[in-house]
Scaffold this active site. Structure first.
Site, PDB file in Angstrom:
ATOM      1  N   HIS A 163     -21.815  -9.269 -15.288  1.00  0.00           N
ATOM      2  CA  HIS A 163     -21.257  -9.279 -16.395  1.00  0.00           C
ATOM      3  C   HIS A 163     -20.377 -10.197 -16.964  1.00  0.00           C
ATOM      4  CE1 HIS A 163     -20.685  -6.899 -20.359  1.00  0.00           C
ATOM      5  NE2 HIS A 163     -19.442  -7.402 -20.350  1.00  0.00           N
ATOM      6  N   CYS A 164     -20.653 -10.882 -17.884  1.00  0.00           N
ATOM      7  CA  CYS A 164     -19.898 -12.089 -18.287  1.00  0.00           C
ATOM      8  C   CYS A 164     -19.340 -12.191 -19.591  1.00  0.00           C
ATOM      9  CB  CYS A 164     -20.877 -13.349 -18.366  1.00  0.00           C
ATOM     10  SG  CYS A 164     -20.021 -14.968 -18.992  1.00  0.00           S
ATOM     11  N   VAL A 165     -17.787 -12.113 -19.315  1.00  0.00           N
ATOM     12  CA  VAL A 165     -17.192 -11.909 -20.700  1.00  0.00           C
ATOM     13  C   VAL A 165     -17.176 -13.067 -21.575  1.00  0.00           C
ATOM     14  CG1 VAL A 165     -15.495 -10.498 -19.452  1.00  0.00           C
ATOM     15  CG2 VAL A 165     -15.262 -12.928 -19.582  1.00  0.00           C
ATOM     16  N   VAL A 168     -20.221 -12.180 -23.544  1.00  0.00           N
ATOM     17  CA  VAL A 168     -20.210 -10.894 -23.846  1.00  0.00           C
ATOM     18  C   VAL A 168     -21.268 -10.025 -23.768  1.00  0.00           C
ATOM     19  CG1 VAL A 168     -19.058  -9.261 -25.970  1.00  0.00           C
ATOM     20  CG2 VAL A 168     -18.711 -11.549 -25.647  1.00  0.00           C
ATOM     21  N   ASN A 169     -21.819 -10.256 -22.621  1.00  0.00           N
ATOM     22  CA  ASN A 169     -23.217  -9.336 -22.271  1.00  0.00           C
ATOM     23  C   ASN A 169     -23.360  -9.577 -20.783  1.00  0.00           C
ATOM     24  OD1 ASN A 169     -25.606  -8.298 -22.689  1.00  0.00           O
ATOM     25  ND2 ASN A 169     -26.873 -10.093 -23.695  1.00  0.00           N
TER      26      ASN A 169
END
Length: 316
Positions: A163-165, A168-169
């Site tokens: 999950h990549c901040v 945002v996905n």
């Protein structure tokens, strides 16, 4: 012991809540960094150089501006493709139709699933210890191969990488290629900005003559430092991910399985690369797939992955 477990679970929950709350803030942060670079390159330094009257300076400025805008278009296209593309979720009432562990074509029978199939076609697993069946206790659903549950998104994601901040996905089967292209174009863009602003940075510390107001000089200095930091960070991150692609693993699989030498999905570098980027070379550097690749390469959809014959039963 019980209390510490409760505290840890609560901390993880709060961490996931914070990640969800970041939302569009991270998108605006990315756009802010791009805007700062645009101001420093186009409006402050190389835009005015086009009208300097010096042929050599104008030619260099034109080349930098053209390359900068080309990379910027590809960067933004790739970035919003990652942000807006669903990474892939488990279809309703999905159930395995082949023995994924043995990589053969024997359908899983009702006893294999642990209990009779309900009228809604969903499966209730009383015995989830069966290694041939992967089951998510949080979603209460079966999990396809290479699928993992994301605590931030609150669902299972097909071929989940992480999950990549920043986007945002989740990064998964359907947007992993777009994420890699975003890393590539972001690295090229930040490197271009760093090299373009390097002469101004050197002149600043050598007490050279630098045109512009104190505000524009400060903007140039900040843009140089930020782009240099991101360029170096992206280089390491990009090298890590392309090494994972070469072995046909995800970040989660690499950490959990330590990239075993007999990883069943390792089909060789060329085929591993095509499992992510597709076989059509015209689409390798754009965040899209050809219709032909989508039709004949099920792995791009994240549900069915070819594996090596006689490979070990290694599955996450």
């Amino acid at each position: 012991m019980h209390r510490s477990g409760v505290v840890m679970a609560w901390n993880v929950f709060k961490f996931c809540t914070v990640l969800r709350g970041l939302g569009s803030i991270m998108i605006f942060l990315v756009l802010g960094i791009i805007g700062l670079s645009y101001y420093a390159i186009v409006l402050t330094n190389y835009g005015p150089a086009l009208y300097s009257g010096v042929l050599g300076e104008a030619a260099v400025a034109l080349a930098i501006l053209v390359l900068f805008h080309c990379l910027l278009v590809m960067l933004l296209w790739s970035y919003f493709s990652v942000v807006l593309t669903d990474p892939g979720s488990v279809p309703p009432n999905w159930r395995p139709v082949v023995d994924e562990e043995k990589a053969d074509t024997i359908p899983l029978t009702v006893p294999d699933l642990g209990s009779p199939i309900l009228s809604s076609q969903s499966v209730s697993l009383a015995d989830t210890s069966n290694p041939r069946v992967r089951y998510c206790r949080k979603c209460n659903n079966l999990k396809p191969p290479r699928c993992h549950h994301c605590s931030v998104c609150g669902r299972c994601v097909l071929k989940m990488d992480h999950h990549c901040v920043w986007v945002v996905n989740c990064v998964g089967a359907l947007n992993y290629k777009f994420f890699l292209l975003f890393l590539l174009y972001a690295f090229l863009e930040t490197t271009l900005v760093t090299l373009s602003l390097l002469p101004h940075f050197i002149a600043f510390f050598n007490d050279g003559v630098i045109p512009g107001s104190p505000g524009t000089l400060a903007t140039t200095f900040i843009a140089f430092v930020l782009n240099l930091a991101f360029s170096l960070s992206l280089l390491g991150f990009m090298m890590m991910h392309f090494s994972l692609v070469s072995g046909n693993t995800t970040t989660i699989e690499a950490y959990e399985k330590k990239t075993a030498p007999k990883w069943r999905y390792d089909l060789g570098r060329k085929k591993n690369f095509e499992q992510v980027f597709g076989a059509d070379k015209r689409y390798w550097f754009v965040p899209s797939y050809s219709e032909e690749d989508l039709r004949r390469m099920p792995a791009l959809q994240g549900l069915d992955f070819p594996s090596r014959p006689n490979s070990g039963a290694q599955e996450l």
